[in-house]
Write a protein that holds these residues in place. Sequence first.
Motif, PDB file in Angstrom:
ATOM      1  N   HIS A  97       0.825  -1.213   0.000  1.00 34.58           N
ATOM      2  CA  HIS A  97       0.000   0.000   0.000  1.00 34.58           C
ATOM      3  C   HIS A  97       0.863   1.269   0.000  1.00 34.58           C
ATOM      4  N   THR A  98       2.155   1.139   0.298  1.00 31.59           N
ATOM      5  CA  THR A  98       3.020   2.324   0.268  1.00 31.59           C
ATOM      6  C   THR A  98       3.610   2.559  -1.130  1.00 31.59           C
ATOM      7  N   ILE A  99       3.288   1.661  -2.059  1.00 30.26           N
ATOM      8  CA  ILE A  99       3.776   1.838  -3.432  1.00 30.26           C
ATOM      9  C   ILE A  99       2.583   2.092  -4.345  1.00 30.26           C
ATOM     10  N   GLY A 100       2.502   3.294  -4.861  1.00 27.80           N
ATOM     11  CA  GLY A 100       1.434   3.608  -5.799  1.00 27.80           C
ATOM     12  C   GLY A 100       1.890   3.227  -7.198  1.00 27.80           C
ATOM     13  N   TYR A 101       1.090   2.443  -7.894  1.00 24.43           N
ATOM     14  CA  TYR A 101       1.487   1.980  -9.227  1.00 24.43           C
ATOM     15  C   TYR A 101       0.431   2.381 -10.246  1.00 24.43           C
ATOM     16  N   ILE A 102       0.842   3.129 -11.251  1.00 28.95           N
ATOM     17  CA  ILE A 102      -0.074   3.518 -12.322  1.00 28.95           C
ATOM     18  C   ILE A 102       0.385   2.823 -13.597  1.00 28.95           C
ATOM     19  N   PRO A 103      -0.330   1.760 -14.005  1.00 24.68           N
ATOM     20  CA  PRO A 103       0.107   1.029 -15.202  1.00 24.68           C
ATOM     21  C   PRO A 103      -0.110   1.853 -16.473  1.00 24.68           C
ATOM     22  N   GLN A 104       0.517   1.402 -17.531  1.00 20.83           N
ATOM     23  CA  GLN A 104       0.432   2.083 -18.826  1.00 20.83           C
ATOM     24  C   GLN A 104      -1.030   2.270 -19.259  1.00 20.83           C
ATOM     25  N   SER A 105      -1.870   1.276 -18.923  1.00 19.59           N
ATOM     26  CA  SER A 105      -3.289   1.344 -19.298  1.00 19.59           C
ATOM     27  C   SER A 105      -4.135   2.027 -18.223  1.00 19.59           C
ATOM     28  N   LEU A 106      -3.513   2.526 -17.171  1.00 21.44           N
ATOM     29  CA  LEU A 106      -4.128   3.211 -16.025  1.00 21.44           C
ATOM     30  C   LEU A 106      -4.846   2.279 -15.046  1.00 21.44           C
ATOM     31  N   GLY A 107      -5.513   1.243 -15.569  1.00 17.34           N
ATOM     32  CA  GLY A 107      -6.157   0.271 -14.675  1.00 17.34           C
ATOM     33  C   GLY A 107      -7.290   0.838 -13.843  1.00 17.34           C
ATOM     34  N   LEU A 108      -8.041   1.785 -14.403  1.00 16.66           N
ATOM     35  CA  LEU A 108      -9.201   2.324 -13.678  1.00 16.66           C
ATOM     36  C   LEU A 108     -10.405   1.419 -13.904  1.00 16.66           C
ATOM     37  N   ILE A 109     -11.362   1.514 -13.001  1.00 11.91           N
ATOM     38  CA  ILE A 109     -12.601   0.754 -13.176  1.00 11.91           C
ATOM     39  C   ILE A 109     -13.598   1.681 -13.841  1.00 11.91           C
ATOM     40  N   LYS A 110     -13.982   1.319 -15.070  1.00  7.44           N
ATOM     41  CA  LYS A 110     -14.651   2.285 -15.943  1.00  7.44           C
ATOM     42  C   LYS A 110     -16.081   2.600 -15.572  1.00  7.44           C
ATOM     43  N   ASN A 111     -16.828   1.614 -15.071  1.00  7.53           N
ATOM     44  CA  ASN A 111     -18.229   1.934 -14.822  1.00  7.53           C
ATOM     45  C   ASN A 111     -18.573   2.262 -13.381  1.00  7.53           C
ATOM     46  N   ILE A 112     -17.592   2.710 -12.607  1.00  4.89           N
ATOM     47  CA  ILE A 112     -17.898   3.313 -11.313  1.00  4.89           C
ATOM     48  C   ILE A 112     -17.395   4.766 -11.335  1.00  4.89           C
ATOM     49  N   THR A 113     -17.748   5.528 -10.312  1.00  8.44           N
ATOM     50  CA  THR A 113     -17.460   6.964 -10.380  1.00  8.44           C
ATOM     51  C   THR A 113     -15.995   7.279 -10.067  1.00  8.44           C
ATOM     52  N   VAL A 114     -15.647   8.524 -10.324  1.00  7.78           N
ATOM     53  CA  VAL A 114     -14.309   9.039 -10.047  1.00  7.78           C
ATOM     54  C   VAL A 114     -13.987   8.869  -8.558  1.00  7.78           C
ATOM     55  N   LEU A 115     -14.923   9.312  -7.698  1.00 10.49           N
ATOM     56  CA  LEU A 115     -14.688   9.242  -6.252  1.00 10.49           C
ATOM     57  C   LEU A 115     -14.496   7.786  -5.806  1.00 10.49           C
ATOM     58  N   GLU A 116     -15.340   6.890  -6.332  1.00 13.80           N
ATOM     59  CA  GLU A 116     -15.225   5.476  -5.955  1.00 13.80           C
ATOM     60  C   GLU A 116     -13.871   4.904  -6.372  1.00 13.80           C
ATOM     61  N   ASN A 117     -13.410   5.315  -7.551  1.00 16.54           N
ATOM     62  CA  ASN A 117     -12.095   4.861  -8.002  1.00 16.54           C
ATOM     63  C   ASN A 117     -10.992   5.352  -7.068  1.00 16.54           C
ATOM     64  N   ILE A 118     -11.099   6.594  -6.651  1.00 15.77           N
ATOM     65  CA  ILE A 118     -10.064   7.157  -5.792  1.00 15.77           C
ATOM     66  C   ILE A 118     -10.067   6.470  -4.434  1.00 15.77           C
ATOM     67  N   LEU A 119     -11.273   6.217  -3.909  1.00 16.79           N
ATOM     68  CA  LEU A 119     -11.375   5.585  -2.589  1.00 16.79           C
ATOM     69  C   LEU A 119     -10.748   4.191  -2.549  1.00 16.79           C
ATOM     70  N   ILE A 120     -10.648   3.552  -3.716  1.00 13.88           N
ATOM     71  CA  ILE A 120     -10.020   2.226  -3.757  1.00 13.88           C
ATOM     72  C   ILE A 120      -8.600   2.280  -3.185  1.00 13.88           C
ATOM     73  N   GLY A 121      -7.948   3.430  -3.343  1.00 11.83           N
ATOM     74  CA  GLY A 121      -6.615   3.592  -2.763  1.00 11.83           C
ATOM     75  C   GLY A 121      -6.579   3.480  -1.249  1.00 11.83           C
TER      76      GLY A 121
END
Lengths: 276, 261
Positions: A97-121
């Motif tokens: 959890h101390t390593i933030g990783y942003i893959p080339q494809s970003l790896g976001l979850i497309k059909n949930i909201t921005v806030l929900e995606n951020i909270l996953i962190g």
Amino acid sequence: MKKNSMIKNSSFSLISTKKIIQMNNIWTSYDSKIFVLKGINLSIDRGTNYAIVGQSGSGKSTLLKLMNGMMLSSKGTIKIDYVMPDMNDKKFKKMMHTIGYIPQSLGLIKNITVLENILIGALPRLSKIQSFFKRFPEHEIQEAKRILKLVALSGKENRKVYMLSGGEKRRVAIARALMQKPTILLADEIVSELDHVTAHEIMDLIADAQKRMNLTAIMVHHDLQIALEYADRVAVIKEGKKILEIGVEGETIVDFQTGDMSAEEIMEMYSDDSQK
Amino acid sequence: MTPKNNILIGIIVALLVVASYNVDANPIEFIDGLPNLAIVVEEMLHVEPKYIPTAIWAMFETIQMAFIGTIVGFAISLPLSMLAARNLNSKYVYAPIRALLAAIRTFPSILWAILFVIMVGLGPFAGVLAIIMYTIGFVTKLQYEAIETIDSDPMDAVNSIGVSKWQLIRYVVIPESASHLLSQLLYMFDYNIRQTSILGLVGAGGIGFYIINYIKFFEYGKAAVFMLVVLVTVLIIDWVSVKIRDKYIIKSQHGMEVTTK
Ligand SMILES: Nc1ncnc2c1ncn2[C@@H]1O[C@H](COP(=O)(O)OP(=O)(O)OP(=O)(O)O)[C@@H](O)[C@H]1O
Ligand SMILES: [Mg+2]
């Protein structure tokens, strides 16, 4: 940039050593026949911005996947704060959890909201019951909103991710990584597909967050120009080998492996490499 | 046409002739039988409207059976499919679960119904149990296949945060496959109503019980009322599920399409 938040967050690093990541003679392959990385050595100082550039297929993404333990090397040692990265290892799993990783494809979850995606962190900080019922504590939601502001996405928190532009999606991916409260940020070609202005906006944002949170950023870039502009050091990878490690000191480009070199020479060298 | 293709077609035709002989499939009998069909149709035209309320009530029972069977079956399928998905588990977990599911799928629903009639006696409960078993066998397979097609990038990205497997399922797997799961649920409900309509043939409740009994006693006019109600219901359900699919599922899949370059 606000200095006060930097002081608050950096107290930890004062007691730790200077080197945060060390790679010694790393060899790795996907199908046990061809080596994708061939004897990589590198060491990264805490709190710095380290860039990796190289041609397509040279092994940049692979290098990042080794650092977050998603992949294992066949030979050599990697140490992140004295721990071998391996996602199946309990000790490393606890520090993922101390390593933030942003893959080339970003790896976001497309059909949930921005806030929900951020909270996953924030998931590693939640209890079983909280995460089962999707009950994020109020202070986590406030933290998410604060980060949302930092990445200039306020007002878009309830948008579904598939509705965002490419630049906005990258901001969400950065916000999710920052939500982890990381000490290391790994980002794979996060600005490669963006126009010049947006790319600089995103890079400024990361530089700002880096200073506030005392982050060590390791970023893969396609473009040497942008790498030199933002990074303390730039490693140039070619066919799985590190062929150069350079940085900018004042107005000149310095080669940290073989002594000084003129900017022109290096630019020329690099552009020869990247000719398709 | 290569000679190889000709041989293959020859073999298929030969097999067709042999198989038809073995099962007594005789086209002449079919043609001779056509007048019988005409008689049945003619009898069926004497519909007896006073049976309509009974038929509607029986259909309502059938729908309720299918509803319980689909929902309970689906609820059991969901955790099973998470265990059967190859991208979430090791071989030692998914292989035995898949073997069990394959075993469940070898029985058609009517055989499950016979089994449960023996176990719990005649009536709708046996039918409901049969539908649950059939739904588990079938829907779990659809579900784990949907889960396995989830884009591995968000999974890897969220995994690298150091989340637990439950969190991964709750926050990535379910949202990413939600539209598929919903469409499978609708499809299964639709299909289960048709299936439940015939379970009455073996005494497991539902409208089929009436149909088979009237046919047994050559009361085609009464049977026709019940068959007509089944037909109308199936058409309505079909129409409704197309509407739901268009409104919710196609829209969200379109959204996903926009994002994947
Ligand atoms: N999953 C995989 N299985 C097999 N080979 C792979 C896999 N991923 C990458 N490779 C190979 O490893 C080599 C390095 O790939 P990598 O993704 O690290 O390159 P890269 O420098 O990030 O390239 P790009 O700039 O195109 O992203 C390439 O030759 C690629 O074909
Ligand atoms: Mg790459």
